[in-house]
Structures are given as C-alpha cells and as structure tokens.
Enzyme design. Structure first.
Site, PDB file in Angstrom:
ATOM      1  N   VAL A 291     -47.076 -15.545 -20.763  1.00 38.01           N
ATOM      2  CA  VAL A 291     -48.040 -15.208 -21.807  1.00 38.01           C
ATOM      3  C   VAL A 291     -49.090 -16.317 -21.881  1.00 38.01           C
ATOM      4  CG1 VAL A 291     -48.384 -14.658 -24.231  1.00 38.01           C
ATOM      5  CG2 VAL A 291     -46.261 -13.977 -23.095  1.00 38.01           C
TER       6      VAL A 291
ATOM      7  N   ASP B 212     -35.377  -4.982 -26.321  1.00 33.83           N
ATOM      8  CA  ASP B 212     -35.206  -6.404 -26.002  1.00 33.83           C
ATOM      9  C   ASP B 212     -35.351  -7.242 -27.275  1.00 33.83           C
ATOM     10  OD1 ASP B 212     -34.726  -8.577 -24.399  1.00 33.83           O
ATOM     11  OD2 ASP B 212     -36.791  -8.795 -23.736  1.00 33.83           O
TER      12      ASP B 212
ATOM     13  N   LYS C 236     -50.264 -10.954 -21.872  1.00 37.50           N
ATOM     14  CA  LYS C 236     -48.974 -11.000 -21.183  1.00 37.50           C
ATOM     15  C   LYS C 236     -49.124 -10.479 -19.766  1.00 37.50           C
ATOM     16  CE  LYS C 236     -44.129  -9.707 -21.306  1.00 37.50           C
ATOM     17  NZ  LYS C 236     -43.019  -9.134 -22.050  1.00 37.50           N
TER      18      LYS C 236
ATOM     19  N   GLY D 295     -41.078 -16.575 -19.663  1.00 36.89           N
ATOM     20  CA  GLY D 295     -39.719 -16.049 -19.699  1.00 36.89           C
ATOM     21  C   GLY D 295     -39.389 -15.293 -18.424  1.00 36.89           C
ATOM     22  N   GLY D 296     -38.206 -14.673 -18.422  1.00 31.24           N
ATOM     23  CA  GLY D 296     -37.776 -13.933 -17.244  1.00 31.24           C
ATOM     24  C   GLY D 296     -38.606 -12.697 -16.983  1.00 31.24           C
TER      25      GLY D 296
ATOM     26  N   GLY E  41     -42.013 -12.381 -17.769  1.00 32.86           N
ATOM     27  CA  GLY E  41     -43.409 -12.612 -17.492  1.00 32.86           C
ATOM     28  C   GLY E  41     -43.915 -13.882 -18.157  1.00 32.86           C
TER      29      GLY E  41
END
Length: 758
Positions: free
Chosen positions: A448, A558, A461, A443-444, A446
């Site tokens: 995983v 988030d 992560k 994702g934006g 990081g």
C-alpha cells in the site's frame, strides 16, 4: 497408506473402464470411438474384424467395448453386403466426441390423400430416446413440415400426459408462391424444439388435407431433422421425390449425448474411483448444454479421445499448415508453442516483427556522422516501438481486467457514483513512480502506497496476485464495492486497470491500524476500556453492514486487526474489503480475491472450502481477543502450546482463568459481570461450527449492550489492587454453560444483577 490404497483403486477403476484392444474400432465407413463400442468381448469372441456380441453372461453387454447403456451399438450387415452401425433399429451415420453428438437416420412421417377412396393414409412415426443418454439437439434440428393445406403437431409424452406440443402449418396458393430454399410457410414450414427433448411423435391434423391439389402432390410430410442438411426443393410437393430420395424417405437427425445425469461440479466432489469418465491426462470436464450430464474434452493444445487413458495427445502447432510464428522459429511445447527470432535478429517473433541486428562492419563504414544519424533513427524507432508496445500492453491489461465492461456499467449509472478509473500515469505521478518512501503498508497480499490525487491524500493498494479466472470481472466488482457507504468502512474511490496487477484507490486513513494501536504503541497511554469497546462495536457494526445491508451483500473474508484502520480520533475504518466475496441476490455466489491470514482463519472454512459470513464472525472473535488481551493472534516467541491466542483462550476459559490474560487496563476498568459477558461473547464467536456462531448483527448488539453495562452510573469502579483480588475470585463463580445457544437478550444478565444490587 490410505492415499496409496486410493491411488491403487483409481488405477483399477480406470483400467476396467478402458476398451479392450480387440473391440471393433470401425463399422463400415463409420468410426466407433470409445465410450461407444460394438457389442462386448466375451468368452466366445476372438480377433478383430468380427461383431463381438458376448455369449458369456459373466461380462454382460457393453463390457470392455463401450461405457454401456446407450453407448453400446451393433454392427449389422445389410442386404447389399455393406456393414452399418445401429443403436437399436436406428442407423448411426457418424459420432462426434468433441461436439458430443450422434447423427441418426429415421423415417419421415406422411399423410397421403387417396382421391379414389376419398380418404387419407397416415404413416405417423415416433422416436423414443427416454431412458438413454441421448436427447434431440435443439440447436441443430428443426421440426419440418412439407405439403399444402397441412397442419402437423410434434408431441412429447410423460406417461399418458402431453408434456410438450407444438405445430407447423404449410399452405400453397399457386406454384409461383413456392420457392426453392424457402421454408417459411409456403409449401414448407419449420419450427424449433425445446432443450432436453428425448421423445417425439408426429400427429397430422385430420381437418387439413391435400385433397385440393391444384397441381401439387397429394402427400404431406413431417419429420424432426437436421436443419443444416435440409434444403427445400419445389419438387418435394409437386412429386413424391422426398420419399424416393435419402434412403427411402429417411432423414438425418442430430442427437446430443452426455455421461450420466450430474454436473461436473457434483462429480468432482466425489471420489475419483467412481464412474468418472474423463480418464485421460490433459482432459477437462464440461457440463452438457442440453439436459443433465457432462462431456469430456481434451485441454487446450491437445486433441484425441479424452475417454481413454492417454487419449489426449499434444498438438504440434509448429507442423500446422500456417506457421503460427510468421517469420519466426516455432518451438512446440506441451499444450502450447513458443516463437523465437532467427539468429542475428531480435524483436517480437509472435507477430513477425524480428528486426535484424546491426552489423559492426556497417557502423565502421558509415563513419561517425553516419553512426550518429543511424543511432538517432534507431533510437527514435525504438522509442516509438516501445511506446506503442507500452500502449498495447495497457490496452491488453485494461481489457483483461474488464475495463471496457466497467466503462459501459459506469455510463449506465450516470454521474451518481463517484467511482473513477485512473490512468497508470496518474498513479505513478501520485506515488513518485511507486517510490519505496511512499510505502505505508506491506503484507502477504500486496503493498500500500500513500499518494496525492486531486489535492487529496489517498491509499493505493498494489496486489501481488490476482485470480486469472476472475480478471474479466475485476473492474465491475470494484464498481459494486464502491457503492458501500458506511462511516466505519474505508471508501473505495476507484481503480487502475492499465497495469499487470490492477490497483485499488482508497481514501487515506492517517492514524494507522488497530494492530499498531494494540501491539506497537509502547510509548502511548494504553487505550481505555471505553475506547476498546467503541472500536469493537464500530467494527462489528461495519461488518454487519457488509453482511446484511450492502447490495449485493459482502463477506469480508480477511478480518484481522491490521485491516481495521483508525482515524485521528480512533474512529474505526474497515479496510481491504476489495478482496471480498460478493453475494448477489438471486444468483450464485462469485468471488474476487479470497485471502486468509494465519491465526484468524475459520477452521470450518479450511475444511469445507466454503467462505460464509460466519467465517467473518470467527475472525472477529480473534480480533476481540487481541483487543482485550493485548496479545497477538499468533506469537512465535511463545511456547508451542501458547503460540495460538485462540488455543490459549480455549484452555484458560475451560479452567475459568481467562481473566489472567486480559490487558491490565481492561482489568483495571472492568467488573466481574463485564468480563463474564465478554468471555461468553468471544467463546460464541469462536465456535467450530459456523451455524453455532452468532451473526455480526447479534455481535454488534451484544457489544452495544456491554458498552451500556460498562457506562452504567451505579457500577462501582475498583482500584487496581481490589480488581486483582476480584479477578482471582472468578474461579469460584459458576462458569457460563458452554453449550448455551447465543441469545442477545439472555446475555444482558448484567442489568438484572445491577437491579439486585440497588
């Protein structure tokens, strides 16, 4: 146009605050830097080298030459012909912009016993700095008493009331008990003063006097003075030397000064065209450590006067007496410098480890055997060097991310916390050196990876960015987050602090995310309404735990469907709370990495830059829309007016048509009462003002009530065709009051309707 006007007003404000070039820059031997100034430039003031006291009433005292008020000084010519600066009737010795301090000369108070008349003559002095920008430095001054059998008080008044009082006792046994440079109660006594002291007066206790001299001076002395300047001498109490030296008994005292009475944070929230004093480029605002107000400093790598335009100039580190690059070549940069190895060498120029390049001629001369030996030696040295460098980098990152503080914290908590600090080698082995094949999420914020640690599947992560200001407390905050213990929250197992980006290690949740369940499970049977309600309730309950039951309380920051993981039986596991905001009790808020995702962002948070628990409520309202409609929060394949799911919901809800976008499975299983209550709940969560939204506790209770309503045995289940016809009739149902206050008890109206059917 408004931006251009603001910039023009700012330039005018800065220009008006700058000192006139005709202002005196020096009085005698004392430099007078702005915001301090000598008098003002007025109608009858011309040229340099004269005291410019304005005779025009238009500009006023302080205009152009000083910031005004307590920063306006006078330059007086003494009887000796020497010029000296004064603030009122107090002589100014020197001014420091960096320290925010001024040294002044003021008289020593005294009490002298007259044996002829058997009385005591007192000279009690005071210094009043109230209603000025000055306050006595509590770090650099000491209240000092010199004499025998003497008790002296230092007093501060607010009106007629004493707001501060302290004292110091000085005694004498014999001359042998009095020692030079010792001020601990024998012949001399010193005591500290509190912060923000702006007035003091000396008062001698009349029950103590020097009538029994025993060879000592019959006078006692007291003053608030600069501690570093004062050195006690026995001659001070055997003669009256103290009053004869240091400008006829005057001693220096250090005053802290500040601009205004507000902090940098308060000033920063205002428009810059007000009286903000830090007008130079490359300047920073710092809060006063002694009372209210703020100071201006030049940024790191710059020096000069931050209170004037372009006053902070770059420091050429390469021209300093000691070369910062050791044997390397120094190159000056704005606010910094860089080091390079000389031509023909390579290595770490910052630490003077430039290694000469190996000449080709040497290789040829040595021969094949020599070349092999040399290469092997060089390789060994290089490997050792690289290993040392790698270890140094690991220690550097470990320190930057607060690793040592984290270790101390973990020791203090004994073995009750299973949180662990992992080494970088452990995680590299667990992920096969972070092989792309082990990536399970991207994702934006990081990437995983899936890994295996101690025979346990884990999720690791690796964030892309981290706030530089918060690196030091990263480890400690993750330890706090590891204490979160809830069945519907992913467990944070540990972290790794030996890499440039710190890594977080979570328990592994195998069944994907809620986003995947809603949008990427085309070949699976759609989730039932009961499953969707349970997922919604478990998610809300977990967020309520973070908001109100965790210690310290946590704002997720988030909330989105891709951060809600699902176990094999679709049990909710809230994730990514390691990028959240902690709210310790009794302290100001502090934050780790704050992340936002388009489509879920609280609009109030975007306007105020203040993240609250109601921001999570808004984002959860978007998740509820996704869950019960099966549509994405942002869909760029839709038309512009239907691209945002929240906008689509608002439009359809205003037209009593929300049921049109519900997922077919929801339409099939839900009744009208359920849809009405769900609509109200989502609408309350998505209100623009955070204070109008419910708490997560209220949302969880409402969802639990909806589950109960759904599971009531007397609710008649409709087939698909019958349900469609009922939904078409919703437009005739009276719509819920859009301005009603969210109340859990009032929303459970479904039960009363059920009772009516019975």
């Amino acid at each position: 146009m408004s931006l251009l006007l603001s910039q023009m007003l700012l330039l005018l404000a800065v220009a008006s605050a700058a000192p006139d070039n005709r202002c005196l820059k020096k009085c005698g031997d004392v430099e007078i830097p702005y915001p301090f100034g000598i008098g003002a430039i007025g109608a009858n003031c011309f040229g340099e080298g004269q005291d410019c006291i304005c005779n025009s009433t238009e500009t006023g005292i302080g205009a152009n030459c000083s910031l005004g008020g307590g920063f306006n000084l006078t330059c007086n010519t003494m009887e000796s012909g020497i010029k000296k600066p004064f603030f009122g009737n107090v002589e100014v010795l020197n001014i420091s912009l960096v320290m925010g301090q001024v040294r002044l000369l003021h008289p020593v108070s005294s009490a002298c016993y007259n044996s002829t008349y058997n009385n005591v003559t007192y000279k009690d002095w005071s210094l009043d700095m109230r209603d000025t920008s000055y306050r006595f430095s509590n770090l650099r001054n000491k209240f000092t008493v010199i004499g025998c059998e003497t008790l002296v008080y230092i007093l501060d008044y607010h009106g007629s009331n004493i707001s501060y009082q302290s004292g110091c006792v000085s005694m004498c046994r014999d001359k042998q008990s009095i020692v030079n440079d010792s001020c601990s109660g024998m012949g001399c006594c010193q005591t500290s003063i509190p912060k923000n002291l702006k007035y003091y007066r000396v008062s001698f206790d009349e029950n103590f006097n020097n009538s029994d001299t025993r060879g000592f001076d019959t006078c006692s002395y007291a003053a608030l003075l600069e501690a570093e300047w004062f050195r006690f001498q026995t001659s001070y109490i055997t003669t009256n030397q103290l009053m004869q030296m240091n400008n006829n008994g005057r001693v220096p005292v250090v005053m802290d000064w500040a601009i205004g009475n507000e902090t940098c944070e308060v000033v920063a929230k205002r428009n810059l065209i007000t009286s903000y004093a830090c007008i130079s480029n490359n300047s920073v605002c710092v809060n006063s450590t002694n009372g209210p107000g703020y100071l201006c400093n030049c940024s790191t790598g710059y020096q000069g006067n931050p209170y004037v335009s372009n006053g902070c100039q770059d420091i050429n580190e390469c021209n300093l007496q000691s070369n910062p690059c050791s044997d390397g070549i120094c190159q000056n940069l704005p606010g910094n410098y860089s080091c390079h190895c000389p031509k023909g060498t390579h290595g770490d120029a910052y630490h003077g480890t430039c290694i000469p390049d190996l000449p080709l001629a040497v290789k040829v001369a040595i021969g094949c055997s020599g070349v092999i030996i040399l290469l092997l030696c060089t390789m060994c040295l290089y490997i050792v060097y690289q290993r040392r460098k790698l270890e140094e980098m690991k220690r550097k990152y470990f320190k930057q991310h607060g690793g040592y503080e984290l270790e101390e914290k973990m020791k203090s908590e004994n073995a009750f916390n299973k949180f662990k600090i992992f080494g970088s080698k452990e995680l590299e082995k667990a992920t096969n050196h972070f092989d792309d094949k082990n990536i399970i999420g991207r994702g934006g914020n990081g990437v995983v990876y899936k890994g295996v640690l101690e025979n346990q599947d884990v999720a690791i992560k690796k964030p892309k960015i981290i706030n530089e200001d918060l690196k030091k407390q990263f480890g400690t905050e993750t330890l706090i987050l590891s204490d979160v213990n809830h069945v519907n929250i992913v467990k944070l197992l540990g972290c790794c602090l030996e890499m440039e980006m710190p890594l977080l290690v979570y328990e592994f949740v195998p069944n994907g995310t809620l986003f995947h369940l809603i949008h990427e499970s085309e070949n699976r049977v759609p989730a039932s309404l009961d499953t969707r309600l349970r997922i919604a309730y478990e998610s809300a309950d977990a967020l309520d735990y973070l908001h109100s039951k965790a210690s310290p309380q946590i704002i997720h920051g988030d909330v989105k469907s891709s951060n809600i993981l699902l176990d094999m039986d679709n049990t909710v596991k809230i994730s990514d709370f390691g990028a959240s905001k902690l709210i310790p009790k009794g302290e100001k808020q502090f934050a780790t990495l704050l992340q936002f995702t388009h489509g879920y962002i609280d609009p109030e948070c975007l306007m105020t830059y203040a993240l609250t628990n109601k921001s999570d409520v808004y984002s959860f309202g978007v998740v509820l829309l996704e869950l019960f409609t099966g549509k994405k929060a942002i869909n760029f394949e839709e038309s512009e007016e239907q691209r945002s799911l929240v906008s689509t919901f608002t439009m359809l809800e205003n037209q009593n048509r929300f049921s049109e976008i519900l997922h077919n499975q929801v339409k099939l299983e839900a009744n009208i009462e359920f849809i009405q209550e769900l609509t109200i709940l989502i609408k309350e969560c998505l209100k623009l003002k955070g204070e109008d939204r419910p708490t997560m506790k209220e949302v969880a209770e409402e969802l639990n009530g909806l589950r109960t309503l759904k599971q009531h045995p007397f609710v008649v289940q409709q087939n698909a065709d019958e349900m469609e016809s009922l939904l078409d009739g919703l437009s005739n149902v009276t719509h819920a009051d859009s301005n009603s206050t969210f109340n859990i008890e009032s929303k459970l109206t479904g039960w009363s309707n059920i009772q009516g059917w019975l």
